[in-house]
Design a protein around this motif. Structure first.
Motif, mmCIF file in Angstrom:
data_model
loop_
_atom_site.group_PDB
_atom_site.id
_atom_site.type_symbol
_atom_site.label_atom_id
_atom_site.label_comp_id
_atom_site.label_asym_id
_atom_site.label_seq_id
_atom_site.Cartn_x
_atom_site.Cartn_y
_atom_site.Cartn_z
ATOM 1 N N CYS A 57 36.396 1.382 78.287
ATOM 2 C CA CYS A 57 36.402 0.311 77.287
ATOM 3 C C CYS A 57 35.801 0.770 75.957
ATOM 4 N N CYS A 58 36.028 -0.013 74.932
ATOM 5 C CA CYS A 58 35.408 0.146 73.616
ATOM 6 C C CYS A 58 35.766 1.450 72.910
ATOM 7 N N CYS A 73 38.402 -4.668 80.748
ATOM 8 C CA CYS A 73 37.534 -4.761 79.575
ATOM 9 C C CYS A 73 37.482 -6.173 79.002
ATOM 10 N N CYS A 78 32.016 -4.832 72.657
ATOM 11 C CA CYS A 78 31.901 -3.517 72.017
ATOM 12 C C CYS A 78 31.038 -3.624 70.768
#
Length: 106
Positions: A57-58, A73, A78
């Motif tokens: 993720c992010c 996610c 984030c």
């Protein structure tokens, strides 16, 4: 009297289609530069780009995988330094190409 006009039109149409197909983009996936493409972790079939995700993720992922095998996610927040669904902090995005997940890179 109209027959020569129709035949001339038909001949021009066929020539145009033939030239259009010959001049079309013939760059296949196998011709794309894959030196810096992220690895693909899944062999599952994809149907559109939403079927493919980054391996983390992010924007912290370094590979591409199918969404059924990748991280979820949805609830992750984030910090905004990288685009959320990207690979290598925005260098690539996951896409579906020829029914397989791949990375489209800049």
């Amino acid at each position: 009297m109209r027959r020569p006009h129709v035949l001339r039109f038909l001949a021009r149409a066929i020539a145009g289609v033939t030239l259009g197909l010959m001049a079309g983009c013939d760059l296949g996936v196998e011709d794309l530069p894959l030196d810096d493409a992220p690895p693909v972790l899944s062999s599952q079939v994809c149907y559109d780009d939403t079927d493919c995700v980054a391996s983390a993720c992010c924007g912290e992922g370094n590979a591409v995988t199918h969404r059924t095998e990748g991280p979820n996610c949805a609830g992750v927040r984030c910090d905004g330094t990288c685009p959320p669904g990207s690979i290598d902090c925005g260098r690539c995005i996951p896409v579906c190409r020829n029914a397989r997940c791949a990375g489209a890179c800049q």
